[in-house]
Scaffold this active site. Structure first.
Site, short mmCIF file in Angstrom:
data_model
loop_
_atom_site.label_atom_id
_atom_site.label_comp_id
_atom_site.label_asym_id
_atom_site.label_seq_id
_atom_site.Cartn_x
_atom_site.Cartn_y
_atom_site.Cartn_z
N TRP A 101 65.44 -53.82 -22.49
CA TRP A 101 64.87 -54.51 -23.63
C TRP A 101 65.86 -53.87 -24.86
CZ3 TRP A 101 62.11 -58.16 -23.30
CH2 TRP A 101 61.02 -58.32 -22.15
N ASP A 172 61.17 -49.75 -30.91
CA ASP A 172 60.45 -50.51 -30.36
C ASP A 172 59.68 -49.88 -29.44
OD1 ASP A 172 59.35 -52.45 -28.39
OD2 ASP A 172 61.27 -53.34 -27.49
N LYS A 196 50.25 -53.85 -23.81
CA LYS A 196 50.35 -52.77 -22.96
C LYS A 196 49.15 -51.63 -23.30
CE LYS A 196 54.82 -53.85 -22.61
NZ LYS A 196 55.49 -54.59 -21.48
#
Length: 360
Positions: A101, A172, A196
């Site tokens: 990511w 992030d 999440k």
């Protein structure tokens, strides 16, 4: 029958929140309509969004000089939104690369005529490590330092907050937000996909310090312009109303269950239980450097990969779902976000023990 869902995201949501949403689905707040059907500009939904923001602020301790934005596109859209809002062409920006990511964020930043400096790169370890604290330096002229506190694919996590000096720190936090206390004041900007710990997919929360606003490039789309989107009651992006509503319910659920201090203790206990089972076995292995292990995403491999399919089939039958590891890593991955109770982790550990006893 409800199962224990170990998906990396969209992930399991708190059952009390789902039950509350189900009870209000056809008649929300006495309106005779679902929250899915009301106008995003109507006073009822504007009040709902304001309550979600206020509750999130209380739970996280967000300082007054930060704006909270409800945007779309998941965290991935902000890979572009951040350079568009915080830089001009030719500026220097710094990144820590610790997984797929963060690597994608680096790749996107390079599309915006920037001097992208990767100050630490863990690719050589196949993303099973994080850089030692203090082992990297940040260019003083950088507009920001970007990092990913937790990488869902590799299951690595920073055990510290990087020191960016006078440079704005950008995180992030998709996989760790709301999982434990967080000192927001140490960051210039925090962003997180909701799927999440905050709700369903489709919503991204951006928490940005006010002094970083007003810098967007003229080419920045309105829906990615933090200044435009932070205007009072801004609904320019036609926000994902149901996701915002659920975020509010989850924030209240966190408040009712001891806040982030209590959630952090529960998450620590779950991670210790699962890692303890892996470490005590010669049949299962976790590939991640011990100090870099994630609380949220726990990858593990079996001694014989030929048994992976049987392991997953048996787990499914036992009500333990979505344990297959990411295709780039293989093996298994158990994601144990806030809504996963310790009973679910214990059920997984019991299954792992039984499976090893019959196959080792």
């Amino acid at each position: 029958m409800r199962v224990y869902n170990f998906s990396a995201g969209p992930a399991q949501l708190p059952l009390p929140v789902l039950e509350r949403a189900a009870s209000e689905l056809t008649d929300w707040s006495g309106s005779g309509m679902s929250v899915l059907e009301v106008s995003h500009r109507g006073k009822d939904f504007v009040a709902c969004a304001a309550d979600a923001e206020a509750t999130l602020r209380r739970v996280m301790g967000v300082p007054e000089d930060y704006r909270v934005l409800f945007l779309q596109g998941g965290a991935t859209a902000q890979f572009a939104g951040i350079p568009l809002n915080l830089t001009a062409p030719g500026d220097t920006v710094a990144y820590l690369n610790t997984g797929q990511w963060s690597a994608k964020a680096v790749e996107q930043a390079r599309a915006y005529d920037l001097d992208v400096v990767v100050v630490a790169d863990e690719a050589a370890s196949s993303y099973t490590t994080t850089p030692e604290e203090g082992s990297f330096s940040v260019p003083q002229d950088a507009r920001y330092l970007h990092y990913t506190p937790n990488e869902t694919i590799g299951g690595v996590e920073f055990g510290y907050v990087p020191d960016a000096g006078d440079v704005a720190l950008v995180a992030d936090a998709s996989s760790t937000i709301l999982s434990r206390p967080l000192d927001v004041s140490r960051y210039g900007l925090i962003y997180a996909g909701a799927q999440k710990n905050m709700g369903p997919s489709g919503l991204c929360v951006v928490i940005v310090r006010e002094d970083l606003l007003g810098r967007a490039r003229t080419t920045t789309p309105v829906v990615l312009d933090y200044t435009r989107m932070s205007a009072a009651d801004s609904m320019l992006n036609t926000p994902p109303t149901f996701a915002v509503y659920l975020l509010g319910l989850i924030a209240h659920w966190l408040e009712d269950n001891g806040g982030l201090e209590a959630m952090g203790e529960r998450n620590r206990a779950k991670a210790e239980l699962l890692y303890g089972a892996v470490d005590a076995s010669d049949f299962y292995t976790n590939p991640v450097q011990e100090r870099s292990r994630s609380w949220m995403n726990v990858p593990f491999t079996l001694a014989d990969p030929a048994l992976d399919a049987d392991f997953l089939l048996g787990a499914q039958a036992a009500g333990l779902t979505n344990l297959k590891g990411h295709r780039s890593v293989g093996g298994m991955r158990a994601s144990i976000y806030n809504a996963m109770p310790i009973e679910g982790v214990q059920a997984l550990v019991d299954y792992m023990t039984d499976f090893e006893a019959t196959r080792a």
